[in-house]
Write a protein that holds these residues in place. Structure first.
Motif, short mmCIF file in Angstrom:
data_model
loop_
_atom_site.label_atom_id
_atom_site.label_comp_id
_atom_site.label_asym_id
_atom_site.label_seq_id
_atom_site.Cartn_x
_atom_site.Cartn_y
_atom_site.Cartn_z
N ILE A 101 0.83 -1.21 0.00
CA ILE A 101 0.00 0.00 0.00
C ILE A 101 0.86 1.26 0.00
CG2 ILE A 101 -1.66 1.32 1.36
CD1 ILE A 101 -2.82 -1.36 2.30
N ALA A 102 1.95 1.24 0.77
CA ALA A 102 2.84 2.40 0.82
C ALA A 102 3.47 2.67 -0.54
CB ALA A 102 3.93 2.18 1.88
N VAL A 103 3.94 1.61 -1.21
CA VAL A 103 4.54 1.78 -2.54
C VAL A 103 3.49 2.27 -3.54
CG1 VAL A 103 5.62 0.57 -4.47
CG2 VAL A 103 6.35 0.07 -2.13
N GLY A 104 2.28 1.71 -3.46
CA GLY A 104 1.21 2.15 -4.35
C GLY A 104 0.85 3.61 -4.11
N ALA A 105 0.79 4.01 -2.82
CA ALA A 105 0.48 5.41 -2.51
C ALA A 105 1.58 6.34 -2.99
CB ALA A 105 0.28 5.57 -1.00
N TRP A 106 2.84 5.92 -2.85
CA TRP A 106 3.95 6.75 -3.32
C TRP A 106 3.91 6.89 -4.84
CZ3 TRP A 106 8.08 5.35 -6.54
CH2 TRP A 106 9.08 6.33 -6.68
N SER A 107 3.65 5.81 -5.55
CA SER A 107 3.58 5.86 -7.00
C SER A 107 2.44 6.76 -7.46
CB SER A 107 3.39 4.45 -7.57
OG SER A 107 4.43 3.59 -7.17
N ALA A 108 1.29 6.62 -6.79
CA ALA A 108 0.15 7.46 -7.15
C ALA A 108 0.43 8.93 -6.87
CB ALA A 108 -1.09 7.01 -6.38
N SER A 109 1.16 9.20 -5.78
CA SER A 109 1.46 10.59 -5.44
C SER A 109 2.35 11.24 -6.48
CB SER A 109 2.12 10.66 -4.06
OG SER A 109 3.42 10.08 -4.09
N VAL A 110 3.27 10.45 -7.06
CA VAL A 110 4.14 11.00 -8.10
C VAL A 110 3.32 11.38 -9.32
CG1 VAL A 110 6.03 10.46 -9.69
CG2 VAL A 110 6.17 9.74 -7.30
N VAL A 111 2.44 10.49 -9.75
CA VAL A 111 1.61 10.75 -10.93
C VAL A 111 0.65 11.91 -10.68
CG1 VAL A 111 -0.11 9.76 -12.49
CG2 VAL A 111 1.79 8.36 -11.69
N VAL A 112 -0.03 11.86 -9.52
CA VAL A 112 -0.99 12.92 -9.21
C VAL A 112 -0.30 14.26 -9.04
CG1 VAL A 112 -2.64 13.73 -7.47
CG2 VAL A 112 -2.64 11.33 -8.16
N GLY A 113 0.90 14.26 -8.40
CA GLY A 113 1.63 15.51 -8.23
C GLY A 113 2.01 16.14 -9.56
N ALA A 114 2.49 15.31 -10.49
CA ALA A 114 2.84 15.83 -11.81
C ALA A 114 1.61 16.36 -12.54
CB ALA A 114 3.53 14.74 -12.63
N THR A 115 0.49 15.64 -12.42
CA THR A 115 -0.75 16.07 -13.08
C THR A 115 -1.25 17.39 -12.51
OG1 THR A 115 -1.33 13.75 -13.45
CG2 THR A 115 -3.10 15.38 -13.64
N ILE A 116 -1.22 17.50 -11.19
CA ILE A 116 -1.68 18.75 -10.55
C ILE A 116 -0.80 19.92 -10.97
CG2 ILE A 116 -1.90 19.92 -8.33
CD1 ILE A 116 -2.78 17.27 -7.13
N SER A 117 0.51 19.70 -10.99
CA SER A 117 1.43 20.77 -11.38
C SER A 117 1.13 21.26 -12.79
CB SER A 117 2.87 20.26 -11.30
OG SER A 117 3.77 21.26 -11.74
N GLN A 118 0.92 20.33 -13.72
CA GLN A 118 0.63 20.72 -15.09
C GLN A 118 -0.73 21.41 -15.19
OE1 GLN A 118 2.75 20.57 -17.53
NE2 GLN A 118 1.35 21.45 -19.03
N THR A 119 -1.71 20.90 -14.43
CA THR A 119 -3.05 21.49 -14.46
C THR A 119 -3.04 22.92 -13.95
OG1 THR A 119 -4.05 19.30 -14.13
CG2 THR A 119 -5.42 21.21 -13.63
N ILE A 120 -2.30 23.15 -12.86
CA ILE A 120 -2.22 24.50 -12.30
C ILE A 120 -1.57 25.45 -13.30
CG2 ILE A 120 -1.13 25.89 -10.50
CD1 ILE A 120 -1.51 23.55 -8.60
N GLN A 121 -0.52 25.00 -13.95
CA GLN A 121 0.16 25.84 -14.94
C GLN A 121 -0.79 26.21 -16.08
OE1 GLN A 121 3.14 27.18 -14.88
NE2 GLN A 121 4.01 26.17 -13.09
N LEU A 122 -1.56 25.23 -16.55
CA LEU A 122 -2.50 25.51 -17.64
C LEU A 122 -3.64 26.41 -17.19
CD1 LEU A 122 -2.70 21.95 -19.27
CD2 LEU A 122 -1.49 23.96 -20.14
N ALA A 123 -4.12 26.17 -15.95
CA ALA A 123 -5.24 26.98 -15.46
C ALA A 123 -4.83 28.43 -15.26
CB ALA A 123 -5.77 26.39 -14.14
N ALA A 124 -3.60 28.64 -14.80
CA ALA A 124 -3.13 30.01 -14.55
C ALA A 124 -2.75 30.71 -15.84
CB ALA A 124 -1.94 29.98 -13.61
N GLU A 125 -2.53 29.97 -16.92
CA GLU A 125 -2.19 30.54 -18.23
C GLU A 125 -1.00 31.49 -18.13
OE1 GLU A 125 -5.73 32.36 -19.65
OE2 GLU A 125 -6.71 30.44 -20.13
N GLY A 126 0.00 31.04 -17.39
CA GLY A 126 1.22 31.82 -17.30
C GLY A 126 1.18 32.96 -16.31
N ARG A 127 0.07 33.18 -15.63
CA ARG A 127 -0.02 34.27 -14.65
C ARG A 127 0.51 33.75 -13.32
NH1 ARG A 127 -4.89 34.50 -17.43
NH2 ARG A 127 -5.95 33.35 -15.79
N GLU A 128 1.75 34.08 -13.03
CA GLU A 128 2.45 33.53 -11.87
C GLU A 128 1.73 33.83 -10.56
OE1 GLU A 128 4.94 31.55 -12.10
OE2 GLU A 128 5.17 31.75 -14.26
#
Length: 210
Positions: free
Chosen positions: A88-115
């Motif tokens: 479960i710990a390994v699965g949670a860590w793997s999911a956190s990596v994927v979700v973290g990358a997705t959230i980061s990209q989503t925030i960048q797109l939502a902000a449209e470059g407005r820091e």
């Protein structure tokens, strides 16, 4: 009615009293969510719902030495539980990596470059994700404690024989009976999981439109 009489009354049928208490506050919680009560009232109702079984569980498990669990567990169960925790710990860590990358990209797109908007969107996203994670961890904790309770005191409302040390509340037999009865694995699991389900709904909603 004195405190001793209340304890004695609850001790006669602790599971019934605990279930009635939880059901009553469950109805209040449903009404609070439906009526959109203030968040702090929701948290108070949640705390009241789980407090009797939680306090009783803490008293019982904290007063039971670990060697009791070692005596009741086989070598297979000992390693199997730890293997599941590792998976479960390994699965949670793997999911956190994927979700973290997705959230980061989503925030960048939502902000449209407005820091200046990136931090605000990030906090809004985390305000939804963190309660969900806390709820999942709480559910795992509840199930684990319920499993220990089943091992220590069984499933009877008031067990005739249990593995709880005799010294726990030895001078207060009525209180001991009530506490052991309220620390029922089913009651603790139901109330604890109800809290885990309710927690995400107490933080409101977050909508992100791309």
């Amino acid at each position: 009615m004195t405190e001793n009489r209340v304890v004695t009354l609850v001790g006669r049928h602790p599971l019934v009293w605990g279930a009635a208490w939880s059901a009553a506050f469950g109805v209040v919680l449903a009404a609070a969510v439906a009526a959109d009560w203030p968040g702090w009232l929701d948290w108070l109702v949640l705390a009241a719902l789980v407090t009797p079984s939680l306090v009783a569980t803490v008293v019982v498990l904290s007063g039971t030495p670990r060697r009791h669990f070692d005596e009741m567990s086989s070598v297979f169960s000992h390693f199997f539980v730890r293997y599941l925790a590792l998976v479960i710990a390994v699965g949670a860590w793997s999911a956190s990596v994927v979700v973290g990358a997705t959230i980061s990209q989503t925030i960048q797109l939502a902000a449209e470059g407005r820091e200046e908007e990136i931090v605000g969107i990030g906090f809004n996203v985390m305000s939804v994700i963190v309660p969900l994670v806390v709820a999942v961890l709480w559910a795992a904790f509840v199930l684990r404690c319920a499993w220990f309770l089943a091992k220590v005191r069984g499933w009877a409302e008031v067990p005739d024989r249990d593995r709880i040390p005799d010294g726990l509340l030895a001078r207060h037999p009525a209180l001991r009976r009530a506490v052991v009865g309220l620390a029922h694995p089913a009651l603790f699991a139901v109330t604890g999981l109800a809290v885990a389900i309710a927690v995400p709904f107490t933080v409101g909603e977050f909508n992100l439109t791309l």
